[in-house]
Motif scaffolding. Sequence first.
Motif, PDB file in Angstrom:
ATOM      1  N   VAL A  23       0.874  -1.075  -0.079  1.00  0.00           N
ATOM      2  CA  VAL A  23       0.172   0.256  -0.302  1.00  0.00           C
ATOM      3  C   VAL A  23       0.807   1.413   0.066  1.00  0.00           C
ATOM      4  CG1 VAL A  23      -0.263  -0.069   2.544  1.00  0.00           C
ATOM      5  CG2 VAL A  23      -1.866   1.181   1.090  1.00  0.00           C
ATOM      6  N   THR A  24       1.981   1.267   0.762  1.00  0.00           N
ATOM      7  CA  THR A  24       2.703   2.638   0.710  1.00  0.00           C
ATOM      8  C   THR A  24       3.401   2.798  -0.381  1.00  0.00           C
ATOM      9  OG1 THR A  24       2.826   2.260   3.179  1.00  0.00           O
ATOM     10  CG2 THR A  24       4.488   3.845   2.155  1.00  0.00           C
ATOM     11  N   TYR A  25       3.984   1.773  -1.017  1.00  0.00           N
ATOM     12  CA  TYR A  25       4.687   1.959  -2.450  1.00  0.00           C
ATOM     13  C   TYR A  25       3.586   2.376  -3.343  1.00  0.00           C
ATOM     14  CZ  TYR A  25       6.964   0.465  -6.711  1.00  0.00           C
ATOM     15  OH  TYR A  25       7.587   0.468  -7.875  1.00  0.00           O
ATOM     16  N   ALA A  26       2.421   1.922  -3.445  1.00  0.00           N
ATOM     17  CA  ALA A  26       1.436   2.499  -4.244  1.00  0.00           C
ATOM     18  C   ALA A  26       1.110   3.915  -3.999  1.00  0.00           C
ATOM     19  CB  ALA A  26       0.338   1.500  -4.362  1.00  0.00           C
ATOM     20  N   MET A  27       1.173   4.286  -2.699  1.00  0.00           N
ATOM     21  CA  MET A  27       0.913   5.570  -2.434  1.00  0.00           C
ATOM     22  C   MET A  27       1.883   6.635  -2.848  1.00  0.00           C
ATOM     23  SD  MET A  27      -0.515   5.158   1.497  1.00  0.00           S
ATOM     24  CE  MET A  27      -0.358   6.902   1.677  1.00  0.00           C
ATOM     25  N   THR A  28       3.302   6.412  -2.654  1.00  0.00           N
ATOM     26  CA  THR A  28       4.401   6.840  -3.151  1.00  0.00           C
ATOM     27  C   THR A  28       4.450   7.157  -4.841  1.00  0.00           C
ATOM     28  OG1 THR A  28       5.859   5.103  -3.635  1.00  0.00           O
ATOM     29  CG2 THR A  28       5.970   6.072  -1.490  1.00  0.00           C
ATOM     30  N   LYS A  29       3.885   6.375  -5.329  1.00  0.00           N
ATOM     31  CA  LYS A  29       3.988   6.399  -6.937  1.00  0.00           C
ATOM     32  C   LYS A  29       2.659   7.418  -7.465  1.00  0.00           C
ATOM     33  CE  LYS A  29       7.576   3.630  -7.891  1.00  0.00           C
ATOM     34  NZ  LYS A  29       8.634   4.454  -8.289  1.00  0.00           N
ATOM     35  N   GLY A  30       1.714   7.375  -6.480  1.00  0.00           N
ATOM     36  CA  GLY A  30       0.681   8.292  -6.675  1.00  0.00           C
ATOM     37  C   GLY A  30       1.119   9.689  -6.618  1.00  0.00           C
ATOM     38  N   ALA A  31       2.012   9.864  -5.615  1.00  0.00           N
ATOM     39  CA  ALA A  31       2.406  11.273  -5.287  1.00  0.00           C
ATOM     40  C   ALA A  31       3.412  11.592  -6.493  1.00  0.00           C
ATOM     41  CB  ALA A  31       3.190  10.987  -4.182  1.00  0.00           C
ATOM     42  N   LEU A  32       4.200  10.727  -6.891  1.00  0.00           N
ATOM     43  CA  LEU A  32       5.260  11.020  -8.227  1.00  0.00           C
ATOM     44  C   LEU A  32       4.169  11.189  -9.540  1.00  0.00           C
ATOM     45  CD1 LEU A  32       8.090  10.708  -8.537  1.00  0.00           C
ATOM     46  CD2 LEU A  32       7.696   8.515  -9.596  1.00  0.00           C
ATOM     47  N   ASP A  33       3.022  10.578  -9.635  1.00  0.00           N
ATOM     48  CA  ASP A  33       2.292  10.962 -10.746  1.00  0.00           C
ATOM     49  C   ASP A  33       1.744  12.602 -10.746  1.00  0.00           C
ATOM     50  OD1 ASP A  33       2.666   8.312 -11.423  1.00  0.00           O
ATOM     51  OD2 ASP A  33       0.656   7.760 -10.810  1.00  0.00           O
ATOM     52  N   THR A  34       1.317  12.760  -9.350  1.00  0.00           N
ATOM     53  CA  THR A  34       0.710  14.135  -9.245  1.00  0.00           C
ATOM     54  C   THR A  34       1.869  15.274  -9.230  1.00  0.00           C
ATOM     55  OG1 THR A  34      -0.841  13.522  -7.615  1.00  0.00           O
ATOM     56  CG2 THR A  34      -0.206  15.738  -7.574  1.00  0.00           C
ATOM     57  N   MET A  35       3.230  14.866  -8.893  1.00  0.00           N
ATOM     58  CA  MET A  35       4.202  15.653  -9.298  1.00  0.00           C
ATOM     59  C   MET A  35       4.695  15.970 -10.715  1.00  0.00           C
ATOM     60  SD  MET A  35       8.332  15.210  -7.817  1.00  0.00           S
ATOM     61  CE  MET A  35       8.909  14.535  -9.382  1.00  0.00           C
ATOM     62  N   THR A  36       4.498  15.026 -11.479  1.00  0.00           N
ATOM     63  CA  THR A  36       4.614  14.984 -13.020  1.00  0.00           C
ATOM     64  C   THR A  36       3.622  16.106 -13.477  1.00  0.00           C
ATOM     65  OG1 THR A  36       5.434  12.943 -13.321  1.00  0.00           O
ATOM     66  CG2 THR A  36       4.412  13.848 -15.115  1.00  0.00           C
ATOM     67  N   LEU A  37       2.324  16.130 -13.154  1.00  0.00           N
ATOM     68  CA  LEU A  37       1.480  17.045 -13.670  1.00  0.00           C
ATOM     69  C   LEU A  37       1.558  18.446 -13.088  1.00  0.00           C
ATOM     70  CD1 LEU A  37      -1.995  15.284 -12.725  1.00  0.00           C
ATOM     71  CD2 LEU A  37      -1.051  15.576 -14.986  1.00  0.00           C
ATOM     72  N   ALA A  38       2.115  18.755 -11.992  1.00  0.00           N
ATOM     73  CA  ALA A  38       2.628  20.126 -11.607  1.00  0.00           C
ATOM     74  C   ALA A  38       3.693  20.488 -12.223  1.00  0.00           C
ATOM     75  CB  ALA A  38       2.691  20.104  -9.939  1.00  0.00           C
ATOM     76  N   LEU A  39       4.778  19.695 -12.438  1.00  0.00           N
ATOM     77  CA  LEU A  39       6.022  20.162 -12.955  1.00  0.00           C
ATOM     78  C   LEU A  39       5.812  20.456 -14.631  1.00  0.00           C
ATOM     79  CD1 LEU A  39       8.512  17.824 -11.367  1.00  0.00           C
ATOM     80  CD2 LEU A  39       8.272  20.290 -10.750  1.00  0.00           C
ATOM     81  N   ALA A  40       4.982  19.601 -15.185  1.00  0.00           N
ATOM     82  CA  ALA A  40       4.842  19.819 -16.808  1.00  0.00           C
ATOM     83  C   ALA A  40       4.324  21.253 -16.801  1.00  0.00           C
ATOM     84  CB  ALA A  40       3.719  18.851 -17.143  1.00  0.00           C
ATOM     85  N   LYS A  41       3.373  21.575 -16.246  1.00  0.00           N
ATOM     86  CA  LYS A  41       2.792  23.008 -16.188  1.00  0.00           C
ATOM     87  C   LYS A  41       3.664  24.057 -15.943  1.00  0.00           C
ATOM     88  CE  LYS A  41      -1.569  25.382 -15.705  1.00  0.00           C
ATOM     89  NZ  LYS A  41      -2.999  25.575 -15.352  1.00  0.00           N
TER      90      LYS A  41
END
Length: 254
Positions: free
Chosen positions: A158-176
């Motif tokens: 569960v925690t590993y999956a949570m960290t990858k979700g955070a990384l996905d969100t980071m991608t969106l913010a940094l792309a903009k």
Amino acid sequence: MSRLAGRTAIVTGASRGIGRGIAERLGRDGALVAVHYGSSADAAAATVEAVERAGGRAFAFRAALDLPDAAGAFYAALDEGLAGAGAGPEFDILVNNAGASGSGRIHQLTPEVFDRLFAVNVKAPLFLVQQGLGRLRDGGRIVNISSLTSRHAYPESVTYAMTKGALDTMTLALAKELGPRGITVNTVAPGFVATDMNARHRTTPEAAAVLAAHSVFGRIGAPADIADVVSFLVSDDARWLTGQYLETGGGAGL
């Protein structure tokens, strides 16, 4: 191939598995590859040797990503390696591939494991980008290696999956944020790939077959399957692609 000639690429966690596959591919594409590793100097040296054997250029450097000032130590070690390769401090490509796993199910979780996974999988990539923006050239590329566990239920870790979700969100913010500089930021999300990280799930032919069945192709992914997608994303061909989540699981879940 030389479509990345003259460019410098950093691949974190490149001593084995998906990271090694990415380093080898970017080396074949003509980039100078900075092979980051956390603990296995011999494995990192083997990655460098593989890149050079194929006609590319690479060097290895060590930096622990779970320390309080991981980013500062990372760039200090990188600078030493770049100088040794006759290159300046600027770079063109950052692949955030290094990751820690092993949290288990919710009842198995400990604060120590939680802290380590978020330090390596979330905090380190974020601050590597932050402290690297001054040297990342305009028109550069950032690729974050996530996981299908961020979009599919995976209670086994569960925690590993949570960290990858955070990384996905980071991608969106940094792309903009970085779009005005022509820098693209994308996520690549592998499914099951034959690496050391999931070796415990492939201890028997029957267990391996279960993993292979997740893909419509009936096989477990190989590091090269992921590396080839990354190669596209960091090339000029992907200049109009940013903020995207690319599932690279061989059709898993269809």
